[in-house]
Design a protein around this motif. Sequence first.
Motif, PDB file in Angstrom:
ATOM      1  N   ILE A 107      12.385   2.217  13.170  1.00  0.00           N
ATOM      2  CA  ILE A 107      13.152   2.162  14.103  1.00  0.00           C
ATOM      3  C   ILE A 107      13.988   1.532  13.097  1.00  0.00           C
ATOM      4  CG2 ILE A 107      14.395   0.767  16.241  1.00  0.00           C
ATOM      5  CD1 ILE A 107      12.753   1.851  18.067  1.00  0.00           C
ATOM      6  N   LYS A 133      17.429   7.176  35.130  1.00  0.00           N
ATOM      7  CA  LYS A 133      16.547   6.771  33.195  1.00  0.00           C
ATOM      8  C   LYS A 133      16.409   7.703  32.427  1.00  0.00           C
ATOM      9  CE  LYS A 133      13.349   4.826  35.381  1.00  0.00           C
ATOM     10  NZ  LYS A 133      11.928   3.975  35.218  1.00  0.00           N
ATOM     11  N   ALA A 134      16.437   9.164  32.361  1.00  0.00           N
ATOM     12  CA  ALA A 134      16.351   9.789  31.118  1.00  0.00           C
ATOM     13  C   ALA A 134      17.464   9.846  31.010  1.00  0.00           C
ATOM     14  CB  ALA A 134      16.363  11.015  31.971  1.00  0.00           C
ATOM     15  N   HIS A 191      21.187   6.996  28.203  1.00  0.00           N
ATOM     16  CA  HIS A 191      21.469   7.249  26.509  1.00  0.00           C
ATOM     17  C   HIS A 191      22.716   8.211  26.755  1.00  0.00           C
ATOM     18  CE1 HIS A 191      18.434   5.179  23.980  1.00  0.00           C
ATOM     19  NE2 HIS A 191      17.340   6.328  25.310  1.00  0.00           N
ATOM     20  N   PHE A 205      25.655  -1.064  17.356  1.00  0.00           N
ATOM     21  CA  PHE A 205      23.983  -0.802  17.305  1.00  0.00           C
ATOM     22  C   PHE A 205      22.870  -2.258  18.306  1.00  0.00           C
ATOM     23  CE2 PHE A 205      22.683   3.238  13.946  1.00  0.00           C
ATOM     24  CZ  PHE A 205      23.605   3.830  15.386  1.00  0.00           C
ATOM     25  N   TYR A 249      24.030  -1.734  21.344  1.00  0.00           N
ATOM     26  CA  TYR A 249      24.309  -0.159  22.247  1.00  0.00           C
ATOM     27  C   TYR A 249      22.005  -1.008  22.816  1.00  0.00           C
ATOM     28  CZ  TYR A 249      22.237   4.098  23.388  1.00  0.00           C
ATOM     29  OH  TYR A 249      22.522   5.383  23.359  1.00  0.00           O
ATOM     30  N   PHE A 292      22.004  -1.363  26.522  1.00  0.00           N
ATOM     31  CA  PHE A 292      20.999  -0.097  27.108  1.00  0.00           C
ATOM     32  C   PHE A 292      19.175  -1.266  27.146  1.00  0.00           C
ATOM     33  CE2 PHE A 292      16.771   1.957  26.594  1.00  0.00           C
ATOM     34  CZ  PHE A 292      17.407   2.962  27.070  1.00  0.00           C
ATOM     35  N   ARG A 346      18.800  -0.665  31.785  1.00  0.00           N
ATOM     36  CA  ARG A 346      16.625  -1.078  31.804  1.00  0.00           C
ATOM     37  C   ARG A 346      16.894  -1.655  32.873  1.00  0.00           C
ATOM     38  NH1 ARG A 346      14.197   3.104  29.282  1.00  0.00           N
ATOM     39  NH2 ARG A 346      12.611   2.800  30.750  1.00  0.00           N
ATOM     40  N   GLU A 361      10.653  10.513  28.142  1.00  0.00           N
ATOM     41  CA  GLU A 361      12.275   9.528  28.165  1.00  0.00           C
ATOM     42  C   GLU A 361      12.283   8.259  28.017  1.00  0.00           C
ATOM     43  OE1 GLU A 361      12.249  10.956  32.659  1.00  0.00           O
ATOM     44  OE2 GLU A 361      12.323  13.288  32.387  1.00  0.00           O
ATOM     45  N   GLY A 362      13.441   7.908  28.100  1.00  0.00           N
ATOM     46  CA  GLY A 362      13.857   6.848  28.535  1.00  0.00           C
ATOM     47  C   GLY A 362      13.392   5.901  26.961  1.00  0.00           C
ATOM     48  N   ARG A 363      12.610   6.666  25.868  1.00  0.00           N
ATOM     49  CA  ARG A 363      12.199   5.853  24.812  1.00  0.00           C
ATOM     50  C   ARG A 363      13.016   5.118  23.524  1.00  0.00           C
ATOM     51  NH1 ARG A 363       6.612   7.229  23.438  1.00  0.00           N
ATOM     52  NH2 ARG A 363       7.032   6.179  21.277  1.00  0.00           N
ATOM     53  N   PHE A 364      12.901   4.207  22.973  1.00  0.00           N
ATOM     54  CA  PHE A 364      13.761   3.644  22.272  1.00  0.00           C
ATOM     55  C   PHE A 364      13.533   4.865  20.852  1.00  0.00           C
ATOM     56  CE2 PHE A 364      17.332   0.440  20.292  1.00  0.00           C
ATOM     57  CZ  PHE A 364      17.683   0.977  20.951  1.00  0.00           C
ATOM     58  N   SER A 365      14.342   6.033  20.426  1.00  0.00           N
ATOM     59  CA  SER A 365      13.878   6.536  18.841  1.00  0.00           C
ATOM     60  C   SER A 365      15.309   6.348  17.984  1.00  0.00           C
ATOM     61  CB  SER A 365      13.376   6.806  19.316  1.00  0.00           C
ATOM     62  OG  SER A 365      13.773   8.727  19.612  1.00  0.00           O
ATOM     63  N   ILE A 366      15.201   6.508  17.556  1.00  0.00           N
ATOM     64  CA  ILE A 366      16.405   6.591  16.259  1.00  0.00           C
ATOM     65  C   ILE A 366      17.346   7.835  16.266  1.00  0.00           C
ATOM     66  CG2 ILE A 366      17.525   6.929  14.037  1.00  0.00           C
ATOM     67  CD1 ILE A 366      14.617   5.309  12.810  1.00  0.00           C
ATOM     68  N   ASN A 381      17.466   8.792  20.248  1.00  0.00           N
ATOM     69  CA  ASN A 381      18.402   8.049  21.037  1.00  0.00           C
ATOM     70  C   ASN A 381      19.510   7.925  20.929  1.00  0.00           C
ATOM     71  OD1 ASN A 381      17.265   9.898  22.726  1.00  0.00           O
ATOM     72  ND2 ASN A 381      15.508   8.313  22.765  1.00  0.00           N
ATOM     73  N   LEU A 382      19.414   6.807  19.285  1.00  0.00           N
ATOM     74  CA  LEU A 382      19.860   5.685  19.276  1.00  0.00           C
ATOM     75  C   LEU A 382      21.366   6.476  18.326  1.00  0.00           C
ATOM     76  CD1 LEU A 382      20.059   2.123  18.675  1.00  0.00           C
ATOM     77  CD2 LEU A 382      19.490   2.327  16.445  1.00  0.00           C
TER      78      LEU A 382
END
Lengths: 295, 306
Positions: free
Chosen positions: A10, A219-220, A223, A272, A275, A279, A283, B114-119, B121-122
């Motif tokens: 990441i 939750k889904a 983003h 970021f 963010y 986030f 959560r 769902e809800g995972r923090f990936s690039i 999503n960022l």
Amino acid sequence: MPKALQLAWIVPGTLLVVLLFAMFPAVLHSDPMDGVLHVDWKNGFSSIRDYVEGFGNGQAFRYLSGSNELSFWSQIGDSFSITLFYMAVGALAGITIGVLLGVYFAVSRAAWLKRILELTSVLPDFVIVLLLQFLIVYLATETGFVFFKVASPTMDDPAIALPLLSTVIIPANYMIRNVALHMNLTLTEDYISFAKARGLGKTYIIFFHAVPNVLPYLKADLHKFMGILFGNLFIFEYLYNLNGVTLLVFSNAFAFGNYQYNLVVNGILTLFVLYAIIFALLRFFIYGWEKVVVR
Amino acid sequence: MNKTLFAGLFITLVIMAAALFGKYFAPHDLNESQQVSYHVDPNGESTLIVPPTPPSGDYPFGTDKYGYDMMAKLLAGAPYTIFGSIGVAFARLAIGGTLGLMLGFFGQPKKCREGRFSIWNLLNGIPIFIIVWMIMIGITMNPLTSTLKMTLILTVVLALAGIPSVASTMREKAMVLREKQFVLSAKSIGASPWTIVRTHIFPHMKESFIILFVQEIVIVLGLFGQLAIFDIFLGGTKMTFDPVEYSSLTNEWSGLIGAARDNVYMYQWVLFIPLAAYILFILGFHLISVGLEQLYRKRFAKVSQI
């Protein structure tokens, strides 16, 4: 890909994306003489190189504001806390109001209320900001009394009420509609009629049968919610002249016609970080909601 | 009779008609500008007219500070706003929708993350108008190419930026549909995948396509406006120095709004009238989409149990 590897990706991945993304204005420009569109990759990559080299001599964290050269670190603290404050308030208030009113809208029969909500939700964020400003100016000319500041005249004298109002209205509006939509869908399910048949009360069914099944959607959708929150942030910081991160980046992205690549990269990276903080906060907040409404 | 749908269609059609034919009926055109004038009537009352003048008999929408008729500006810009937004939405739907349909029918279902923090999503945290701003800012100021070409560039960029979201929406819908029994039975009697997509999946998604198209128009209009706030106008930005001022080359509506942003305090009609037209246009499409949803809900949906 194992999870650890994905997580390890990441940070460098994000860095790379930001470095490439911030390159656009350096790469794409039209020729001042004949207007032909130029794609100047060399310019873009040299700005990346300059940025990386700038770590050594500190140039990566200096930028021009007008004709003053400032240090990024000395300026970002204030901007960061302003933006963090508005984002946190917008996110938490937005989601709380969203869930509560969303539930209300899903079960209430007041169709006109829903219509008003939908009408306001369809207006883009900047229209809402402009209309709020109009309203204040109109009230001021009619009554001679200025209720709230329309924008910040200086950095020491910031407008507070209107930015707070707009940072809550727009995300909350989205959340209300979203929750109401999923509530409506959930309320058609068989387990709701089963709970009703067992003689459970309406409030109980709503909060302990329906809401727990709506929260996963929230939750889904987090983003997307964050996307709206951040898009809104750019607009209202600019229109209210709030000295937050986005305004810092935007108002100084070009100094004397020169694109300040390092400032934009630093600014986006700061966003970021924001963010990630917001986030995590959201959560945690939803986790709290789940603890309350799930038996 | 679906009143909402009717009202929406009425508003949008009237605005489109005005955009196409309004210039033949408008009292002033873009080339004439109101001059400073001074009259003394027989009673000795003197009037000084200096643009910008507020809406009045001769200029129903008022004039801007250079004396140009706001109505003429609105009419000149309307085709860009209207057909630009419709064009972008259409391109998004045509390309993104087809892509999503294919991906949904032929693709593998993604593992639930769902809800995972990936690039990726960022990256959602970067609003689309910022991406477009990044791309356009080097091109849009005082362009030497024609306004039509500038419009085309911006619309293509906006269309490309919106394709992924449309595609993923459509993909999800197609994935739900391909699990239905009628798809299974079509398969078992030997229908080819293309036939299934054409005669079973697509007809079931027709309504979604239409609603999404209308909603995309609204989204694109919003993007036009957000970009205009940051001085990127459809068809190019005219930047004048000393004082630094930005104005729209095409008089496109969101451009008029963006350029007149500071008129919140004074000469408010210069901002208010384009804003009102823009809001009305958005509301028109919104009403169409709500009307269509009502129409389809009446046909297909289940009922709330509580």
